[in-house]
Write an enzyme that holds these catalytic residues in place. Structure first.
Site, PDB file in Angstrom:
ATOM      1  N   SER A  25       0.675  -1.089   0.171  1.00 21.49           N
ATOM      2  CA  SER A  25       0.073  -0.072  -0.029  1.00 21.49           C
ATOM      3  C   SER A  25       0.906   1.274  -0.031  1.00 21.49           C
ATOM      4  O   SER A  25       2.075   1.324  -0.099  1.00 21.49           O
ATOM      5  CB  SER A  25      -0.820   0.091   1.249  1.00 21.49           C
ATOM      6  N   TYR A  58      -2.728   1.003  -3.670  1.00 21.68           N
ATOM      7  CA  TYR A  58      -3.708   1.712  -2.991  1.00 21.68           C
ATOM      8  C   TYR A  58      -3.458   2.421  -1.691  1.00 21.68           C
ATOM      9  O   TYR A  58      -2.412   2.139  -1.179  1.00 21.68           O
ATOM     10  CB  TYR A  58      -4.689   0.419  -2.595  1.00 21.68           C
TER      11      TYR A  58
END
EC number: 4.1.1.11
Length: 128
Positions: A25, A58
């Site tokens: 992430s 993300y």
């Protein structure tokens, strides 16, 4: 018809952490997420200004007010501490929204990843 448009951008943020063994992430200071209209778990593209790397991951929340930009998991291999990155998110926007004046959220940061300004457009590039 829908168009794939720039929705959000955090421009020239400095990488503060590279955590190879953290779940993948990019942790982003919550103040920056809100200012750029990026939500947790939203897909983001990251463009490394220093080395030209371009990749997707993300967003997750980083500590509010910290200036954190932490590349986690395999993304940690794409940058070094202090590298400048552009973080972008895109959205499908229909023609009616575009004609109604839809605009992206663009955030500009200083050397400590604190917000120094924002705007809703990319200026026209001129030959000067």
């Amino acid at each position: 018809m829908q168009r794939h448009m720039l929705k959000s951008k955090i421009h020239r943020a400095a990488v503060t952490h590279c955590e190879l063994h953290y779940e993948g992430s990019c942790a982003i200071d919550e103040d920056l997420l809100e200012a750029a209209n990026i939500v947790e778990n939203e897909r983001i593209d990251i463009w490394n200004v220093n080395n030209g790397e371009r990749f997707s991951t993300y967003a997750i929340k980083g500590e509010r007010g910290s200036g954190m930009i932490s590349l986690n998991g395999s993304a940690a291999r794409r940058a070094q501490l202090g590298d400048l990155v552009i973080i972008a998110a895109f959205a499908m926007i229909d023609e009616q929204e575009l004609k109604a004046g839809w605009k992206p959220d663009l955030v500009f940061v200083d050397e400590d990843n604190k917000i120094k300004g924002s705007r809703d457009h990319v200026p026209t590039q001129n030959w000067t």
